[in-house]
Motif scaffolding. Structure first.
Motif, PDB file in Angstrom:
ATOM      1  N   SER A 321       7.294 -20.024   7.114  1.00 53.84           N
ATOM      2  CA  SER A 321       7.407 -21.235   6.885  1.00 53.84           C
ATOM      3  C   SER A 321       7.801 -21.615   5.567  1.00 53.84           C
ATOM      4  N   PRO A 322       8.353 -22.938   5.277  1.00 50.70           N
ATOM      5  CA  PRO A 322       9.235 -23.022   4.238  1.00 50.70           C
ATOM      6  C   PRO A 322       8.559 -22.355   2.687  1.00 50.70           C
ATOM      7  N   ILE A 323       7.197 -22.787   2.768  1.00 51.25           N
ATOM      8  CA  ILE A 323       6.416 -22.325   1.884  1.00 51.25           C
ATOM      9  C   ILE A 323       6.324 -20.652   1.658  1.00 51.25           C
ATOM     10  N   GLN A 324       6.114 -20.187   2.583  1.00 53.01           N
ATOM     11  CA  GLN A 324       6.279 -18.779   2.871  1.00 53.01           C
ATOM     12  C   GLN A 324       7.604 -17.921   2.203  1.00 53.01           C
ATOM     13  N   ALA A 325       8.635 -18.671   2.961  1.00 53.44           N
ATOM     14  CA  ALA A 325      10.097 -18.210   2.634  1.00 53.44           C
ATOM     15  C   ALA A 325      10.230 -18.431   1.022  1.00 53.44           C
ATOM     16  N   VAL A 326       9.833 -19.420   0.386  1.00 53.01           N
ATOM     17  CA  VAL A 326       9.707 -19.482  -1.011  1.00 53.01           C
ATOM     18  C   VAL A 326       8.987 -18.480  -1.932  1.00 53.01           C
ATOM     19  N   PHE A 327       7.701 -18.514  -1.320  1.00 55.19           N
ATOM     20  CA  PHE A 327       6.929 -17.738  -2.265  1.00 55.19           C
ATOM     21  C   PHE A 327       7.080 -16.250  -2.147  1.00 55.19           C
ATOM     22  N   HIS A 328       7.266 -15.838  -0.865  1.00 56.02           N
ATOM     23  CA  HIS A 328       7.607 -14.321  -0.659  1.00 56.02           C
ATOM     24  C   HIS A 328       8.974 -13.747  -0.937  1.00 56.02           C
ATOM     25  N   HIS A 329      10.084 -14.698  -0.924  1.00 59.88           N
ATOM     26  CA  HIS A 329      11.293 -14.300  -1.126  1.00 59.88           C
ATOM     27  C   HIS A 329      11.949 -14.970  -2.203  1.00 59.88           C
ATOM     28  N   VAL A 330      12.083 -16.354  -2.154  1.00 63.72           N
ATOM     29  CA  VAL A 330      12.999 -16.891  -3.057  1.00 63.72           C
ATOM     30  C   VAL A 330      12.440 -16.551  -4.631  1.00 63.72           C
ATOM     31  N   LEU A 331      10.960 -16.930  -4.832  1.00 63.81           N
ATOM     32  CA  LEU A 331      10.328 -16.891  -6.108  1.00 63.81           C
ATOM     33  C   LEU A 331      10.395 -15.336  -6.714  1.00 63.81           C
ATOM     34  N   PRO A 332      10.392 -14.426  -5.980  1.00 57.40           N
ATOM     35  CA  PRO A 332      10.269 -12.909  -6.865  1.00 57.40           C
ATOM     36  C   PRO A 332      11.682 -12.835  -7.214  1.00 57.40           C
ATOM     37  N   LEU A 333      12.752 -13.194  -6.737  1.00 56.33           N
ATOM     38  CA  LEU A 333      14.077 -13.146  -7.021  1.00 56.33           C
ATOM     39  C   LEU A 333      14.524 -13.988  -8.066  1.00 56.33           C
ATOM     40  N   ALA A 334      13.927 -15.060  -8.178  1.00 57.25           N
ATOM     41  CA  ALA A 334      14.015 -16.038  -9.380  1.00 57.25           C
ATOM     42  C   ALA A 334      13.361 -15.846 -10.400  1.00 57.25           C
ATOM     43  N   MET A 335      12.230 -14.911 -10.405  1.00 56.43           N
ATOM     44  CA  MET A 335      11.433 -14.518 -11.278  1.00 56.43           C
ATOM     45  C   MET A 335      11.961 -14.305 -12.750  1.00 56.43           C
ATOM     46  N   PRO A 336      12.772 -13.233 -12.733  1.00 58.00           N
ATOM     47  CA  PRO A 336      13.494 -12.894 -14.001  1.00 58.00           C
ATOM     48  C   PRO A 336      14.174 -14.291 -14.914  1.00 58.00           C
ATOM     49  N   GLY A 337      15.031 -14.974 -14.242  1.00 56.96           N
ATOM     50  CA  GLY A 337      15.542 -16.140 -14.619  1.00 56.96           C
ATOM     51  C   GLY A 337      14.379 -17.265 -15.152  1.00 56.96           C
ATOM     52  N   ILE A 338      13.350 -17.434 -14.441  1.00 55.89           N
ATOM     53  CA  ILE A 338      12.251 -18.493 -14.785  1.00 55.89           C
ATOM     54  C   ILE A 338      11.673 -17.669 -15.859  1.00 55.89           C
ATOM     55  N   LEU A 339      11.286 -16.409 -15.880  1.00 58.41           N
ATOM     56  CA  LEU A 339      10.703 -15.921 -17.176  1.00 58.41           C
ATOM     57  C   LEU A 339      11.660 -16.156 -18.519  1.00 58.41           C
ATOM     58  N   THR A 340      12.789 -15.730 -18.328  1.00 56.89           N
ATOM     59  CA  THR A 340      13.748 -15.972 -19.634  1.00 56.89           C
ATOM     60  C   THR A 340      13.581 -17.298 -19.913  1.00 56.89           C
ATOM     61  N   GLY A 341      13.651 -18.434 -19.159  1.00 56.67           N
ATOM     62  CA  GLY A 341      13.383 -19.801 -19.610  1.00 56.67           C
ATOM     63  C   GLY A 341      12.150 -20.063 -20.284  1.00 56.67           C
ATOM     64  N   THR A 342      11.031 -19.492 -19.630  1.00 56.69           N
ATOM     65  CA  THR A 342       9.827 -19.547 -20.105  1.00 56.69           C
ATOM     66  C   THR A 342       9.538 -19.093 -21.415  1.00 56.69           C
ATOM     67  N   ILE A 343      10.242 -17.723 -21.786  1.00 50.95           N
ATOM     68  CA  ILE A 343       9.979 -17.369 -23.045  1.00 50.95           C
ATOM     69  C   ILE A 343      10.859 -17.974 -24.050  1.00 50.95           C
ATOM     70  N   ILE A 344      12.008 -18.378 -23.666  1.00 55.23           N
ATOM     71  CA  ILE A 344      12.839 -19.123 -24.498  1.00 55.23           C
ATOM     72  C   ILE A 344      11.934 -20.494 -24.968  1.00 55.23           C
ATOM     73  N   GLY A 345      11.468 -21.073 -24.093  1.00 55.67           N
ATOM     74  CA  GLY A 345      10.487 -22.396 -24.346  1.00 55.67           C
ATOM     75  C   GLY A 345       9.365 -22.160 -25.224  1.00 55.67           C
ATOM     76  N   THR A 346       8.665 -20.754 -24.954  1.00 55.74           N
ATOM     77  CA  THR A 346       7.449 -20.483 -25.740  1.00 55.74           C
ATOM     78  C   THR A 346       7.812 -19.972 -26.978  1.00 55.74           C
ATOM     79  N   ALA A 347       8.830 -19.298 -27.190  1.00 54.57           N
ATOM     80  CA  ALA A 347       9.348 -18.932 -28.548  1.00 54.57           C
ATOM     81  C   ALA A 347       9.488 -20.321 -29.354  1.00 54.57           C
ATOM     82  N   ARG A 348      10.191 -21.142 -28.799  1.00 55.45           N
ATOM     83  CA  ARG A 348      10.431 -22.596 -29.322  1.00 55.45           C
ATOM     84  C   ARG A 348       8.959 -23.043 -29.913  1.00 55.45           C
ATOM     85  N   ALA A 349       8.160 -23.009 -28.816  1.00 56.72           N
ATOM     86  CA  ALA A 349       6.805 -23.590 -29.283  1.00 56.72           C
ATOM     87  C   ALA A 349       6.012 -22.804 -30.271  1.00 56.72           C
ATOM     88  N   LEU A 350       6.160 -21.687 -30.301  1.00 58.43           N
ATOM     89  CA  LEU A 350       5.521 -20.804 -31.322  1.00 58.43           C
ATOM     90  C   LEU A 350       6.082 -21.188 -32.621  1.00 58.43           C
TER      91      LEU A 350
END
Lengths: 427, 280
Positions: A321-350
């Protein structure tokens, strides 16, 4: 025919091109070195001025714990110990050392050699070792900030006496103490275990560290899941219509909103409307989360976009299903990029001060926060507060707080790198 | 030539197709899958117009035609992969075992387990070889136990002719295989969920001739169990592999029928030009 034959560019033009290339490289190299130079200058200044804060001058006192001192109050054990006059004990001890100080002025000057926190240190010692009551103990107590500055060479002996803050008489006493090996600098545990104080020698950044940690934790817990889910929705499920693009434009704009505006929003919504507690890391984290969300969403969407659509198609084609496709495959591959953005944002917040000022995290907080709703400050706010203090000893502590803040950001970035390497997959 | 293209937009279906269509009621019953008056639009521009085609069980149906003629659009509408494109709109019907797959009540997930797909560029998941094949059976709960799942994976790899090459390294990444192996892995992944029909969108276009040969042999073997629809740019491949061929031109089927017929005696001039290599 001759017109058609092209023998390459004119030598003149070639030379010009090469020159332009060299010029560009030179300028680029220059700017990189300039940036590095400024960074190292800043770093050297902060480290050199902050390094002194790690040590604190202590004075060895001999205090006789007369049993009579501890018998006055009612109750027993700790309660009774607390009622004793430790300030008096400390004063008497140092007067015994210098019996020739007779005048009021001299006695006052004598008492000023030790910090007003010395009484608490003696009390803590007695509370931990009640069996010592009745004996005479040797104990290192914190010296006052002026003595500390003198020992660290920040107050010069040859300064005119009226602006030196340490009188000639005090200098003599200190020399005597030093000669008896009763004056030395030791590791400054206070700085890392205590909350704020008006007295620099008693001030610590532990409260601000805990406040920062709590705020960033709340900020991450709110903004990361929300941001990731929002970017997934916008990227994979939202219909492409006017409303969606209106949302997208506004999210991009939010990322550019000055942080103090988020603070005002937090003040109006969280404090005034929802009546949440003031100065609390919980609210601080919520405000920082508002500020971090757009950054995470933008980075998350870019990361999701960069995952090859063929991966998602492959999953859909085997009946995911579209949700499965996103959570099983797309999200793990996108994680490094998402984490980078999260850290940039969090470092700024800190490192953010402005929004925290608005919700009252700028308060003078002595107690270490325990829960998420206890009043607290944050590291950048502590830096801001201390940099405002008139005492010279706060200057080095400000630098030390900056170093701790930098260490926090560094640790955050390190975590991000580790996580990114863990998630990184080839495709 | 130019005139021909423009003309083709307006001319109705040619004779060969018409005769096939007139036999529709009869053949429709036997067809595993059939489209009737299928039109696909991207936004306002049509990509397919009124395409009617029957696809029969245990046959290879080849779709040929120049680039941009709608072959891929057609094949992707057979398992509703076009649903993922927002601006895509579909008219007409596609019947699978007599039921319209575009009925609103139709479950797309269930449809795609029946109609599998292999893509142009091999697209294994960036996971182990085992996980690649096991993913489909796992999300559909096809295996109760680990052993059962193992059996499905090995069986699928076996049928895709890949087992001997990978059985000792099932936990290495699927992406570490060669292009041809990756494509066979994708076929194994598709047959692991036991579909009736496998759609292949130019499965060999990214492969060298030897890898292509392996895939072609595989397709011929798989024909016994599955219905296969394949889009190809290679005339020779269509000829070697397929039982039926449909020639697409600017969004319509110009001609379709037995492969030999279409290649030997094309009725339409455009088909003749294409299959004889005069254009395209």
């Amino acid at each position: 025919m001759t017109e058609l034959a092209f023998k390459g560019p004119e030598p003149d033009q070639l030379r010009r091109r090469h020159r332009a290339e060299k010029r560009f490289r030179l300028i680029a190299l220059l700017s990189v070195w300039l940036g590095l130079a400024f960074l190292s200058v800043l770093f050297v200044i902060v480290v050199t001025s902050g390094a002194d804060a790690v040590r604190q001058t202590k004075i060895l006192l001999n205090i006789s714990l007369d049993s009579s001192e501890f018998e006055g109050g009612k109750g027993s054990g700790l309660a009774q110990i607390r009622k004793a006059n430790f300030e008096g004990l400390v004063k008497r001890s140092i007067r015994n050392d210098f019996p020739r100080a007779k005048s009021r002025k001299q006695k006052r000057e004598l008492a000023k050699l030790v910090s007003s926190g010395a009484a608490y240190e003696v009390r803590e010692f007695v509370e931990a070792n009640p069996e010592k009551i009745g004996e005479s103990i040797d104990i290192w107590v914190t010296a006052s900030d002026d003595v500390d500055m003198l020992l660290k060479g920040k107050l010069k002996r040859n300064m005119p006496a009226d602006i030196r803050q340490i009188s000639d008489q005090q200098l003599i006493w200190l020399d005597q103490l030093q000669a008896e090996d009763r004056l030395e600098t030791q590791f400054n545990w206070t700085l890392f275990t205590k909350g704020d104080s008006r007295e620099p020698e008693q001030a610590g950044i532990a409260g601000a560290m805990i406040g920062s940690l709590y705020s960033v934790l709340v900020c991450l817990l709110i903004s990361f899941p929300l941001g990731v889910l929002a970017s997934i929705y916008l990227e994979s499920f939202a219909p492409k219509n006017g409303w969606t693009s209106f949302l997208e434009v506004n999210i991009n704009n939010l990322a550019a909103v000055p942080s103090i505006v988020f603070g005002l929003l937090g003040l109006a919504v969280f404090l005034n409307f929802f009546q949440l507690p003031r100065s609390a890391p919980l609210v601080g984290g919520m405000v920082l989360a508002l500020m971090t969300l757009p950054t995470i969403i933008i980075a998350g969407r870019a990361a999701i976009q960069s995952v090859p659509p063929s991966i998602k198609e492959a999953a859909l084609a085997v009946g995911a299903s579209p949700i499965q496709a996103v959570f099983h495959h797309v999200l793990p591959l996108a994680m490094p990029g998402i984490l980078t953005g999260t850290i940039i944002g969090t470092a700024r917040a800190l490192g953010e001060t402005a929004p925290l000022l608005m919700i009252g995290m700028v308060a003078f907080v002595v107690d270490l926060p325990v829960t998420f709703t206890d009043p607290a400050t944050a590291l950048p706010v502590q830096v801001y507060l201390w940099s405002d203090m008139p005492e010279r000893a706060f200057a080095e502590r400000t630098s030390a707080a900056i170093l701790v803040l930098l260490a926090f950001v560094g640790a955050l970035n390190l975590t991000a790198v580790i996580l990114r390497n863990k998630f990184e997959t080839r495709y | 030539m130019e005139d021909n293209y423009i003309e083709s937009l307006t001319t109705p279906l040619t004779k060969n197709t018409l005769t096939a269509q007139s036999a529709l009621p009869d053949e429709n019953l036997k067809a595993k899958m059939s489209t009737s008056d299928l039109s696909v639009f991207y936004g306002n521009s049509p990509a397919l117009r009124n395409v009617s085609l029957n696809i029969f069980s245990n046959e290879v149906t080849a779709l040929i035609g120049p680039s941009g003629c709608g072959k891929s659009t057609f094949i992707r509408s057979l398992n509703r992969m076009n649903d993922t494109i927002d601006i895509c709109r579909i008219e007409g019907a596609v019947y699978l075992d007599g039921l319209n797959i575009y009925e609103p009540s139709r479950d797309v997930v269930q449809l795609r387990t029946q109609v599998g797909m292999v893509f142009q560029k091999p697209n294994p998941f960036p996971k182990s070889i085992f996980e690649n094949v096991a993913y489909g059976p796992r999300i559909h709960g096809m295996a109760k136990t680990k052993d059962e799942l193992h059996g499905i994976v090995l069986g699928s790899l076996e049928r895709a002719g890949l087992l001997d090459e990978v059985k000792h390294r099932l936990d290495t990444p699927g992406t570490s295989l060669s292009g041809g192996q990756q494509q066979r892995l994708c076929i194994a992944r598709a047959i692991a969920v036991r579909p009736d029909i496998i759609l292949m969108d130019e499965p060999c276009s990214a492969l060298d001739p030897i890898a292509t040969k392996r895939i072609e042999e595989l397709i011929t073997e798989l024909k016994a169990e599955y219905t296969i629809v394949i889009v190809t740019h290679s005339m020779q491949q269509a000829r070697r592999l397929s039982d039926k061929t449909a020639y697409f031109h600017l969004g319509s089927i110009v001609e379709h029928g037995e492969t030999a017929e279409v290649f030997e005696n094309p009725v339409d001039e455009r088909t003749a030009d294409y299959v004889r290599g005069r254009i395209g």
